[in-house]
Write a protein that holds these residues in place. Sequence first.
Motif, PDB file in Angstrom:
ATOM      1  N   GLN A   1       0.822  -1.212   0.000  1.00  0.00           N
ATOM      2  CA  GLN A   1       0.000   0.000   0.000  1.00  0.00           C
ATOM      3  C   GLN A   1       0.856   1.262   0.000  1.00  0.00           C
ATOM      4  O   GLN A   1       0.414   2.315  -0.466  1.00  0.00           O
ATOM      5  CB  GLN A   1      -0.924   0.015   1.228  1.00  0.00           C
ATOM      6  N   SER A   2       2.063   1.173   0.516  1.00  0.00           N
ATOM      7  CA  SER A   2       2.941   2.343   0.609  1.00  0.00           C
ATOM      8  C   SER A   2       3.603   2.703  -0.720  1.00  0.00           C
ATOM      9  O   SER A   2       4.235   3.750  -0.840  1.00  0.00           O
ATOM     10  CB  SER A   2       4.029   2.106   1.665  1.00  0.00           C
ATOM     11  N   LEU A   3       3.445   1.860  -1.725  1.00  0.00           N
ATOM     12  CA  LEU A   3       4.080   2.091  -3.021  1.00  0.00           C
ATOM     13  C   LEU A   3       3.360   3.180  -3.810  1.00  0.00           C
ATOM     14  O   LEU A   3       2.206   3.510  -3.533  1.00  0.00           O
ATOM     15  CB  LEU A   3       4.097   0.804  -3.841  1.00  0.00           C
ATOM     16  N   SER A   4       4.036   3.690  -4.817  1.00  0.00           N
ATOM     17  CA  SER A   4       3.419   4.672  -5.709  1.00  0.00           C
ATOM     18  C   SER A   4       2.420   3.970  -6.622  1.00  0.00           C
ATOM     19  O   SER A   4       2.419   2.738  -6.746  1.00  0.00           O
ATOM     20  CB  SER A   4       4.486   5.365  -6.560  1.00  0.00           C
ATOM     21  N   VAL A   5       1.573   4.757  -7.255  1.00  0.00           N
ATOM     22  CA  VAL A   5       0.569   4.200  -8.170  1.00  0.00           C
ATOM     23  C   VAL A   5       1.239   3.416  -9.290  1.00  0.00           C
ATOM     24  O   VAL A   5       0.807   2.311  -9.652  1.00  0.00           O
ATOM     25  CB  VAL A   5      -0.305   5.330  -8.769  1.00  0.00           C
ATOM     26  N   LYS A   6       2.304   3.965  -9.845  1.00  0.00           N
ATOM     27  CA  LYS A   6       3.007   3.304 -10.955  1.00  0.00           C
ATOM     28  C   LYS A   6       3.649   1.996 -10.506  1.00  0.00           C
ATOM     29  O   LYS A   6       3.612   0.990 -11.240  1.00  0.00           O
ATOM     30  CB  LYS A   6       4.071   4.250 -11.531  1.00  0.00           C
ATOM     31  N   GLN A   7       4.222   1.986  -9.310  1.00  0.00           N
ATOM     32  CA  GLN A   7       4.850   0.765  -8.802  1.00  0.00           C
ATOM     33  C   GLN A   7       3.810  -0.328  -8.571  1.00  0.00           C
ATOM     34  O   GLN A   7       4.026  -1.490  -8.925  1.00  0.00           O
ATOM     35  CB  GLN A   7       5.614   1.071  -7.510  1.00  0.00           C
ATOM     36  N   LYS A   8       2.656   0.044  -8.004  1.00  0.00           N
ATOM     37  CA  LYS A   8       1.594  -0.943  -7.790  1.00  0.00           C
ATOM     38  C   LYS A   8       1.038  -1.440  -9.121  1.00  0.00           C
ATOM     39  O   LYS A   8       0.683  -2.616  -9.247  1.00  0.00           O
ATOM     40  CB  LYS A   8       0.481  -0.344  -6.920  1.00  0.00           C
ATOM     41  N   GLU A   9       0.980  -0.555 -10.098  1.00  0.00           N
ATOM     42  CA  GLU A   9       0.480  -0.959 -11.410  1.00  0.00           C
ATOM     43  C   GLU A   9       1.372  -2.037 -12.016  1.00  0.00           C
ATOM     44  O   GLU A   9       0.880  -3.031 -12.556  1.00  0.00           O
ATOM     45  CB  GLU A   9       0.414   0.247 -12.350  1.00  0.00           C
ATOM     46  N   VAL A  10       2.681  -1.857 -11.893  1.00  0.00           N
ATOM     47  CA  VAL A  10       3.614  -2.850 -12.433  1.00  0.00           C
ATOM     48  C   VAL A  10       3.485  -4.170 -11.669  1.00  0.00           C
ATOM     49  O   VAL A  10       3.460  -5.248 -12.278  1.00  0.00           O
ATOM     50  CB  VAL A  10       5.072  -2.331 -12.368  1.00  0.00           C
ATOM     51  N   LEU A  11       3.363  -4.110 -10.342  1.00  0.00           N
ATOM     52  CA  LEU A  11       3.191  -5.338  -9.561  1.00  0.00           C
ATOM     53  C   LEU A  11       1.893  -6.051  -9.936  1.00  0.00           C
ATOM     54  O   LEU A  11       1.859  -7.281 -10.018  1.00  0.00           O
ATOM     55  CB  LEU A  11       3.202  -5.027  -8.060  1.00  0.00           C
ATOM     56  N   ASN A  12       0.839  -5.286 -10.166  1.00  0.00           N
ATOM     57  CA  ASN A  12      -0.428  -5.885 -10.582  1.00  0.00           C
ATOM     58  C   ASN A  12      -0.270  -6.640 -11.894  1.00  0.00           C
ATOM     59  O   ASN A  12      -0.771  -7.756 -12.055  1.00  0.00           O
ATOM     60  CB  ASN A  12      -1.507  -4.805 -10.739  1.00  0.00           C
ATOM     61  N   LEU A  13       0.438  -6.034 -12.826  1.00  0.00           N
ATOM     62  CA  LEU A  13       0.619  -6.655 -14.146  1.00  0.00           C
ATOM     63  C   LEU A  13       1.528  -7.878 -14.067  1.00  0.00           C
ATOM     64  O   LEU A  13       1.343  -8.852 -14.802  1.00  0.00           O
ATOM     65  CB  LEU A  13       1.188  -5.626 -15.134  1.00  0.00           C
TER      66      LEU A  13
ATOM     67  N   LYS B   1      11.951  -3.613  -9.597  1.00  0.00           N
ATOM     68  CA  LYS B   1      12.985  -3.822  -8.576  1.00  0.00           C
ATOM     69  C   LYS B   1      12.875  -2.809  -7.441  1.00  0.00           C
ATOM     70  O   LYS B   1      13.038  -3.162  -6.268  1.00  0.00           O
ATOM     71  CB  LYS B   1      14.369  -3.750  -9.219  1.00  0.00           C
ATOM     72  N   ILE B   2      12.605  -1.547  -7.794  1.00  0.00           N
ATOM     73  CA  ILE B   2      12.480  -0.510  -6.766  1.00  0.00           C
ATOM     74  C   ILE B   2      11.278  -0.809  -5.864  1.00  0.00           C
ATOM     75  O   ILE B   2      11.337  -0.632  -4.647  1.00  0.00           O
ATOM     76  CB  ILE B   2      12.339   0.882  -7.408  1.00  0.00           C
ATOM     77  N   ALA B   3      10.191  -1.288  -6.471  1.00  0.00           N
ATOM     78  CA  ALA B   3       8.995  -1.628  -5.695  1.00  0.00           C
ATOM     79  C   ALA B   3       9.305  -2.734  -4.693  1.00  0.00           C
ATOM     80  O   ALA B   3       8.926  -2.650  -3.520  1.00  0.00           O
ATOM     81  CB  ALA B   3       7.868  -2.052  -6.630  1.00  0.00           C
ATOM     82  N   LEU B   4      10.004  -3.782  -5.149  1.00  0.00           N
ATOM     83  CA  LEU B   4      10.363  -4.879  -4.250  1.00  0.00           C
ATOM     84  C   LEU B   4      11.310  -4.398  -3.156  1.00  0.00           C
ATOM     85  O   LEU B   4      11.207  -4.814  -1.998  1.00  0.00           O
ATOM     86  CB  LEU B   4      11.001  -6.021  -5.039  1.00  0.00           C
ATOM     87  N   ARG B   5      12.231  -3.514  -3.527  1.00  0.00           N
ATOM     88  CA  ARG B   5      13.166  -2.972  -2.535  1.00  0.00           C
ATOM     89  C   ARG B   5      12.419  -2.150  -1.485  1.00  0.00           C
ATOM     90  O   ARG B   5      12.714  -2.246  -0.280  1.00  0.00           O
ATOM     91  CB  ARG B   5      14.216  -2.116  -3.246  1.00  0.00           C
ATOM     92  N   LYS B   6      11.439  -1.354  -1.903  1.00  0.00           N
ATOM     93  CA  LYS B   6      10.671  -0.546  -0.961  1.00  0.00           C
ATOM     94  C   LYS B   6       9.856  -1.431  -0.024  1.00  0.00           C
ATOM     95  O   LYS B   6       9.746  -1.147   1.167  1.00  0.00           O
ATOM     96  CB  LYS B   6       9.756   0.415  -1.724  1.00  0.00           C
ATOM     97  N   ILE B   7       9.301  -2.523  -0.567  1.00  0.00           N
ATOM     98  CA  ILE B   7       8.560  -3.469   0.271  1.00  0.00           C
ATOM     99  C   ILE B   7       9.507  -4.077   1.297  1.00  0.00           C
ATOM    100  O   ILE B   7       9.189  -4.200   2.482  1.00  0.00           O
ATOM    101  CB  ILE B   7       7.921  -4.578  -0.585  1.00  0.00           C
ATOM    102  N   HIS B   8      10.692  -4.457   0.831  1.00  0.00           N
ATOM    103  CA  HIS B   8      11.717  -5.045   1.700  1.00  0.00           C
ATOM    104  C   HIS B   8      12.059  -4.099   2.838  1.00  0.00           C
ATOM    105  O   HIS B   8      12.077  -4.481   4.013  1.00  0.00           O
ATOM    106  CB  HIS B   8      12.949  -5.363   0.852  1.00  0.00           C
TER     107      HIS B   8
END
Length: 203
Positions: free
Chosen positions: A149-161, A188-195
Amino acid sequence: MNSRELSNKQLRALSEFELNNKEFLINPIIQNFLKNKQNYQLFLDSICDPTDENIEKLDRNFKIFYFDIRFISFISSSLYFNAVNFNKRQRKYSSRNLLTIDSTIQHEEETTFKDMIEDPESEITVDKLSISNDITDYLIHPILYKAVQSLSVKQKEVLNLVYIKGLSDTEIAKYLNKSQQAVSKIHKIALRKIHNYIKENGG
């Protein structure tokens, strides 16, 4: 000490190590580890001045680096399997629980409400009604949920896809009209932010 400040003796030690450890040095994990300037400096120090302290520093940094790689891989797998298992549960539910539209009309055992709909091509299933394009709808673990939930809209969009639609970075790049490298970086940045979120919040 950096490569420009090495003495001839130290340069020979470095060259000898590189010559005797070619396969080790072409390992992608090692190469990524050494891309970091601090890690590369520790590597030089341990080869050219192999004291217990220098070797211990290098070993400690590599363990942290390797743990991060494995943890990010774990996060990626968790996102994938959460989505897969959610869809399995929904398919199992749909096979066991008919929608009202599939139920038989009272006193009409062979006639369902679906048969009363004029469009013969109408198909409504639990699967279609329950499919979500938001990956957070598939996450059970509360910290992982908040991290995404803390990710940006674009980062979540990529994870969704990636994890809901099962698309590759190349396919996502075409869909979003971006380069494959840009999509891979966002992923990668999205996964790093989750981490980092999970680490900071005691997950």
